[in-house]
Design a protein around this motif. Structure first.
Motif, PDB file in Angstrom:
ATOM      1  N   ASN A  70      11.534 -35.173  30.586  1.00 28.54           N
ATOM      2  CA  ASN A  70      11.335 -35.010  29.151  1.00 28.54           C
ATOM      3  C   ASN A  70       9.899 -34.721  28.750  1.00 28.54           C
ATOM      4  OD1 ASN A  70      13.967 -35.552  29.030  1.00 28.54           O
ATOM      5  ND2 ASN A  70      13.766 -37.675  28.359  1.00 28.54           N
ATOM      6  N   GLU A  97       9.618 -38.933  23.169  1.00 27.39           N
ATOM      7  CA  GLU A  97      10.434 -39.621  22.175  1.00 27.39           C
ATOM      8  C   GLU A  97      11.397 -38.643  21.482  1.00 27.39           C
ATOM      9  OE1 GLU A  97      10.463 -42.765  22.039  1.00 27.39           O
ATOM     10  OE2 GLU A  97      11.715 -43.125  20.268  1.00 27.39           O
ATOM     11  N   SER A 155      12.627 -35.954  22.653  1.00 25.37           N
ATOM     12  CA  SER A 155      13.745 -35.540  23.500  1.00 25.37           C
ATOM     13  C   SER A 155      14.666 -36.718  23.806  1.00 25.37           C
ATOM     14  CB  SER A 155      13.230 -34.843  24.761  1.00 25.37           C
ATOM     15  OG  SER A 155      13.013 -35.763  25.784  1.00 25.37           O
ATOM     16  N   LYS A 156      14.104 -37.938  23.894  1.00 19.16           N
ATOM     17  CA  LYS A 156      14.946 -39.117  24.132  1.00 19.16           C
ATOM     18  C   LYS A 156      15.952 -39.317  23.007  1.00 19.16           C
ATOM     19  CE  LYS A 156      12.284 -42.452  26.536  1.00 19.16           C
ATOM     20  NZ  LYS A 156      11.271 -43.462  26.198  1.00 19.16           N
ATOM     21  N   ARG A 157      15.462 -39.099  21.798  1.00 17.73           N
ATOM     22  CA  ARG A 157      16.345 -39.317  20.656  1.00 17.73           C
ATOM     23  C   ARG A 157      17.244 -38.119  20.384  1.00 17.73           C
ATOM     24  NH1 ARG A 157      15.323 -43.224  16.941  1.00 17.73           N
ATOM     25  NH2 ARG A 157      13.845 -44.795  17.663  1.00 17.73           N
ATOM     26  N   VAL A 181      16.612 -35.394  18.876  1.00 17.94           N
ATOM     27  CA  VAL A 181      16.530 -34.778  17.542  1.00 17.94           C
ATOM     28  C   VAL A 181      16.443 -33.273  17.707  1.00 17.94           C
ATOM     29  CG1 VAL A 181      15.750 -36.018  15.504  1.00 17.94           C
ATOM     30  CG2 VAL A 181      14.334 -36.052  17.555  1.00 17.94           C
ATOM     31  N   SER A 199      10.357 -42.139  15.047  1.00 16.59           N
ATOM     32  CA  SER A 199      11.563 -42.835  14.604  1.00 16.59           C
ATOM     33  C   SER A 199      11.615 -42.975  13.088  1.00 16.59           C
ATOM     34  CB  SER A 199      11.677 -44.202  15.292  1.00 16.59           C
ATOM     35  OG  SER A 199      10.604 -45.015  14.871  1.00 16.59           O
ATOM     36  N   VAL A 228      13.116 -39.130  12.235  1.00 15.28           N
ATOM     37  CA  VAL A 228      14.531 -39.481  12.237  1.00 15.28           C
ATOM     38  C   VAL A 228      14.966 -40.009  10.869  1.00 15.28           C
ATOM     39  CG1 VAL A 228      16.312 -40.906  13.307  1.00 15.28           C
ATOM     40  CG2 VAL A 228      14.468 -39.939  14.706  1.00 15.28           C
ATOM     41  N   ASN A 229      14.196 -40.953  10.320  1.00 18.79           N
ATOM     42  CA  ASN A 229      14.633 -41.568   9.058  1.00 18.79           C
ATOM     43  C   ASN A 229      13.978 -40.991   7.801  1.00 18.79           C
ATOM     44  OD1 ASN A 229      16.295 -43.317  10.474  1.00 18.79           O
ATOM     45  ND2 ASN A 229      14.617 -44.760  10.824  1.00 18.79           N
TER      46      ASN A 229
END
Lengths: 604, 123
Positions: A9, B53, B55-57, B59, B104, B108-109
């Motif tokens: 990633n 982050e 790519s982990k999530r 989005v 995050s 995201v929010n």
């Protein structure tokens, strides 16, 4: 990083480097090595991945490098530029403007590829993955919906539904003749159950054509997937790709792709657990043009000398080893997975009434953006040449374009607004062909062009039937006579008569279409032929025997450069006075014309 | 390959990595100042944390990119977040932990992390 798992990633940037034949020959392999070295030196080799892709299309400006996520489109990159690209763009995020693609307007900026002039009017379906994925990694093909169409066909559709979808889409053969693809499949499917074969014609032989090579180099899995779909539709378990050995990169990538597909169980037995079996093998051609003709191709796969045989019986009934066989072109196959996934209506919405979808063209000749383009059917030649192709170099004027290579014809300036589709091209005496598009400017002699193509067919004639073996040779001799200044007016009529007989009597497509370049240049440029025979003059100044080099007295400054460079001592004179050329000695090599600093030497 | 699900798994695994190669509609852009000042202040771990982050999530339609000196070297590492139709938000004195929080909360929010913004830091 104490115990922290370093994942994939971290890759924040992709450097896509074209690994097609064009860019490979302009040095993209060394570029890749240099990128690897420089990224390592900068310590960011884990953050940036370097990907070797297929052709981006703009071969004239290669090697091409695209850096994502910004989408910076860099052209003509040399190994010496790499250090700067890594240091500036990849490390510090500063786009290196001087290396960006320059629009005709002179602007250099980062923008989506779809807004770049070269790509604006293009629609990439067959080339959708070329220049986007790494063709040697099946996972990347799968990520962009690869093998999903095969999955859909096998699990949700009956063979009849597959054929019906292709039929409704209106897909026609991209190899040249434009035969409806679904009809071939239907004929073969209706033959009694038993051994049947699916073949792919990758024996791209037209001079200047490289569409199929680019598809195979950039997206080999698309062809493999489509052949599996076709096999399911007609009830076959074995396929062959007939590819020319002159395409080493394409052959290598196909081999890798077939290997990977077998490993994943996408070729082999019980694909997707449906009980469907399909295997695929390569057969290499030895470079004979006639082996691109379907019956000759199959004869060659069978291990015999590549010679055509009469049709009927058509291959769909009696093909390879005398069993039902379908043979489609590379580009035709490349369209199939998208049609299955997006539906027949989606495809049928693109293009013109009778020619659906897109066509890939290899742009070559006197054009700025030599390369590979894919446009919706119905795009005009003017749009391709002037907008996508960036016009003619050195401010010269467009004269004609040859489509269909040695089987096709030319499109003159007055027809430049013709929409390009199968039927309009036929109506003006040209043909779609496999997609070679050679642009000619005012300096091209149409008689010479016709001679060039005919020389090719004479060379490539397999010799099985007399009209082609003897007839094309006789036509070539007539053209040779005309271009060497010995022609007579009656020769033009003889050319027409011969052309008519060859067309009517030759055994296969190669012979039947061989006279086309002569017929179409005669149709639109008869005045040029007449100038050659009646006035012994070549209007474009190409045919050597009809040329005369002269020195313009008013422009000549008497510098003596021409005389010093003339290899045969044909130029004489006194310094500071006009020089003269002795036509009896002159060998018309053109050296003086290139050397004269005052443009005083005229070629007529 | 015995099922479509298997194919889908390979697809999802790879797509996240190569999705950045497609032309996108205008999406969110996170830009990290990566001039000498930024790099010296620790912009690289921040950049890596952002990429990781995002790519982990999973989005979609977000790109993480770099830029040169943003001009307030004393407040580096600086990141800027561009959301289409909204004003740019500049975060200063970032570190990897703060970067994760920005992804995050802001991405995201859709709630900018006010306490890290340049306005707050200056007061």
């Amino acid at each position: 990083m104490e115990g922290k798992v370093v994942t994939m990633n971290l890759v924040r940037s992709h450097v896509l480097i074209c690994g097609g034949t064009g860019c490979t020959s302009s040095g993209s392999e060394t570029l890749i090595a240099e990128f690897d070295a420089q990224l390592k030196k900068a310590g960011i080799e884990d953050e940036v991945s370097v990907v070797k892709t297929g052709c981006f299309g703009l071969c004239a400006l290669g090697p091409i490098v695209i850096v994502y996520p910004e989408g910076a489109f860099y052209c003509r990159i040399k190994p010496a530029d790499v250090e700067e690209l890594v240091r500036e763009h990849l490390l510090k995020g500063r786009i290196v403007n001087r290396l960006l693609y320059e629009e005709a307007t002179g602007e250099r900026e980062v923008k989506p590829l779809s807004e770049v002039q070269f790509y604006k009017k293009q629609l990439r379906i067959a080339l959708r993955n070329c220049g986007v994925i790494d063709p040697e990694r099946i996972d990347e093909y799968i990520a962009f919906d690869g093998y999903k169409a095969l999955g859909k066909a096998l699990t949700e559709m009956s063979p009849e539904q597959v054929i019906e979808t292709i039929k409704k889409s209106g897909l026609r053969g991209r190899g040249g003749a434009g035969f409806p693809t679904a009809l071939k499949w239907e004929f073969a499917a209706k033959q009694p159950k038993g051994v049947k074969y699916v073949c792919c014609n990758a024996d791209e032989g037209d001079p200047g054509a490289f569409m199929d090579r680019s598809v195979l180099e950039g997206d080999p899995h698309a062809v493999i997937e489509a052949m599996a779909i076709a096999a399911y539709a007609i009830g076959s378990e074995q396929g062959y790709i007939y590819i020319r050995a002159e395409y080493p990169i394409a052959v290598k990538r196909l081999r890798i792709a077939i290997e990977q597909a077998k490993e994943y169980g996408l070729l082999g037995n019980d694909i997707f657990g449906t009980g469907f079996n399909f295997d695929l093998d390569l057969r290499l051609g030895a470079g004979a043009f006639v082996c691109g003709e379907e019956t000759a191709l199959m004869t060659s796969i069978e291990g015999h000398r590549g010679e055509p045989r009469p049709r009927p019986p058509f291959p769909a009934v009696k093909g390879l080893w005398a069993v039902p066989t379908i043979l489609n072109n590379v580009e035709t196959y490349a369209n199939v997975p998208r049609i299955i996934l997006n539906g027949a209506e989606w495809f049928a919405d693109i293009g013109t009434e009778k020619s659906k979808g897109t066509k890939v063209f290899a742009l070559g000749g006197k054009i700025n953006n030599t390369g590979l383009v894919e446009v919706p059917m119905g795009t005009t030649l003017r749009e391709i040449v002037e907008e996508i192709g960036g016009g003619i170099p050195n401010g010269k004027k467009f004269k004609a374009a040859q489509t269909g290579g040695p089987s096709g014809g030319c499109i003159p300036m007055e027809l430049i607004d013709t929409p390009i589709d199968y039927d309009s091209l036929l109506s003006i005496g040209a043909m779609m062909g496999s997609g070679g598009l050679i642009v000619m400017d005012e300096d091209s002699c149409m008689v010479d062009i016709a001679k060039f193509f005919l020389e090719f067919t004479v060379d490539e004639s397999c010799g099985k039937c007399a009209p082609c073996r003897i007839g094309t040779k006789r036509m070539y001799e007539l053209l040779e006579k005309i271009t060497s200044g010995k022609g007579e007016v009656s020769d033009i009529e003889n050319l027409r008569t011969l052309a008519g007989s060859i067309k009517a009597t030759a055994l296969c497509g190669l012979g039947q279409t061989a006279p086309n370049p002569v017929l179409s240049t005669l149709r639109y440029f008869e005045d040029e032929y007449m100038a050659h025979v009646a006035e012994k003059r070549c209007p474009a100044g190409v045919c050597k025997d009809l040329l005369q080099y002269t020195i313009d007295k008013d422009k000549c400054k008497g510098c003596s450069i021409c005389a010093k460079n003339c290899p045969v001592g044909a130029i004489s004179g006194e310094v500071k006075k006009p020089y003269v050329i002795d036509p009896a000695v002159c060998i018309k090599c053109g050296v003086c014309e290139g050397k004269c600093p005052f443009k005083a030497i005229a070629r007529k | 390959m015995k099922s479509l699900a298997e194919l889908e798994a390979i697809r999802n695994k790879t797509l996240g990595n190569i999705n950045m190669r497609q032309d996108r509609e205008e999406g969110v852009r996170i830009v990290v100042g990566m001039a000498t000042c930024g790099i010296a202040a620790g912009a690289r771990p921040v950049l890596n944390a952002l990429v990781d982050e995002v790519s982990k999530r999973g989005v979609k339609n977000v790109i993480v990119s770099q830029t040169g000196c943003i001009g307030m070297c004393r407040l580096e590492p600086i990141i800027e977040v561009y959301v289409p139709g909204k004003e740019k938000v500049t975060y200063v004195k970032m570190n990897p932990e703060k970067a994760v929080r920005v992804v995050s909360e802001h991405i995201v929010n859709q709630q900018p992390v006010l306490e890290y913004t340049v306005g707050e830091a200056e007061q």
